[in-house]
Scaffold this motif. Sequence first.
Motif, mmCIF file in Angstrom:
data_model
loop_
_atom_site.group_PDB
_atom_site.id
_atom_site.type_symbol
_atom_site.label_atom_id
_atom_site.label_comp_id
_atom_site.label_asym_id
_atom_site.label_seq_id
_atom_site.Cartn_x
_atom_site.Cartn_y
_atom_site.Cartn_z
ATOM 1 N N PRO A 203 -4.247 -4.088 -9.605
ATOM 2 C CA PRO A 203 -4.670 -5.211 -8.758
ATOM 3 C C PRO A 203 -5.498 -6.240 -9.531
ATOM 4 O O PRO A 203 -5.308 -7.452 -9.347
ATOM 5 C CB PRO A 203 -5.500 -4.524 -7.662
ATOM 6 N N ARG A 207 -4.488 -10.142 -10.139
ATOM 7 C CA ARG A 207 -5.387 -11.249 -9.795
ATOM 8 C C ARG A 207 -5.600 -12.179 -11.000
ATOM 9 O O ARG A 207 -5.567 -13.405 -10.871
ATOM 10 C CB ARG A 207 -6.716 -10.685 -9.294
ATOM 11 N N ASN A 245 3.175 -8.583 -4.632
ATOM 12 C CA ASN A 245 1.989 -7.785 -4.336
ATOM 13 C C ASN A 245 0.748 -8.657 -4.227
ATOM 14 O O ASN A 245 0.466 -9.472 -5.097
ATOM 15 C CB ASN A 245 1.775 -6.716 -5.417
ATOM 16 N N ASP A 246 0.042 -8.469 -3.142
ATOM 17 C CA ASP A 246 -1.229 -9.140 -2.917
ATOM 18 C C ASP A 246 -2.326 -8.262 -3.518
ATOM 19 O O ASP A 246 -2.500 -7.107 -3.107
ATOM 20 C CB ASP A 246 -1.437 -9.296 -1.402
ATOM 21 N N ASP A 248 -5.324 -8.095 -3.041
ATOM 22 C CA ASP A 248 -6.323 -7.668 -2.063
ATOM 23 C C ASP A 248 -5.748 -6.691 -1.039
ATOM 24 O O ASP A 248 -6.473 -6.186 -0.176
ATOM 25 C CB ASP A 248 -6.906 -8.886 -1.346
ATOM 26 N N ASN A 249 -4.442 -6.447 -1.128
ATOM 27 C CA ASN A 249 -3.789 -5.478 -0.238
ATOM 28 C C ASN A 249 -2.649 -4.832 -1.016
ATOM 29 O O ASN A 249 -1.488 -4.921 -0.652
ATOM 30 C CB ASN A 249 -3.267 -6.179 1.021
ATOM 31 N N PHE A 250 -3.010 -4.191 -2.119
ATOM 32 C CA PHE A 250 -2.027 -3.760 -3.113
ATOM 33 C C PHE A 250 -1.234 -2.549 -2.631
ATOM 34 O O PHE A 250 -1.797 -1.618 -2.052
ATOM 35 C CB PHE A 250 -2.741 -3.419 -4.429
ATOM 36 N N GLN A 251 0.082 -2.595 -2.878
ATOM 37 C CA GLN A 251 0.968 -1.501 -2.516
ATOM 38 C C GLN A 251 1.606 -0.930 -3.783
ATOM 39 O O GLN A 251 1.827 -1.656 -4.751
ATOM 40 C CB GLN A 251 2.068 -1.995 -1.567
#
Length: 286
Positions: A203, A207, A245-246, A248-251
């Motif tokens: 993550p 970023r 993939n975000d 702040d909301n990683f998958q």
Amino acid sequence: MKNLISNSNPSYRQKIEKAKDFLAQKFPFFPKVVIVLGTGLSGVAEEMEKDLVIPYAEIPYFPRSTVESHKGNLILGRLSDLEIAVFQGRFHFYEGYSTKEITFPLRVLTLLGAKLLIISNAAGGLDLSFKPGDLMLIADHINFIPENPLRGENYEDWGPRFPDLSEAYSKRLRHLVKAVAEGKIDLQEGVYVAVPGPSLETPAETRFLRLIGADAVGMSTVPEVIVAKHAGLEVLGLSVIANVNDPDNFQPILLEDVIANAQKAEKKMLFLIKEFLNFLPKDWLE
């Protein structure tokens, strides 16, 4: 004795020349357009009218593709009535190859008269407006692969010591692709960042890559583009956005999902490449 040593340990240039001479005897024509197919996209080659299929293993000094989703064939044939060469499967830094080895096949084709490179890949989306299965036209790149394929001795007959990359991805080719896609395919455009891999991004890394201006991330493409530009080719780059993939909301990122999403986008990629070749002015290949 000197000749014996030279022959038993050929230089990079000698290996290139050996592969070039081998292919020159095999080729029914010398293609001006070269296409490199990325992860999950090798089926595009199935649409070609094939004249010649050569496994990489038969070509002197060619690397071997070790990634399961990458078939290892050089194919000559026709698509949209244009003579082309297709690399069905590519090589990556994470496989243990140097960037000189990664770009070896393309270098050979540049010396056989190639003028235009179409290069594709599957990439992770960094722009949160992207969706899995989107196509992204590459406008520029950032290179984090820690080796340059031009490092070392330069051969002026191959290209200049310090090639210009101010337009690594041809503006006129991008304009043509956007015109072809308009009203038919939603085509994103952005900056591709190449990382060495094979581990996928954290993550925090995701970023960071967004902060420096990247829209998609992958583990290929840039070494080949550098060599293509060194050799004077025009380049068109296309990414399939295999996942987004975000940070702040990683998958979790699963390779099977990446390949599946790339394959779902394959029809769009094929349509775009075929239409692009249909409308490509032939004098651009002179």
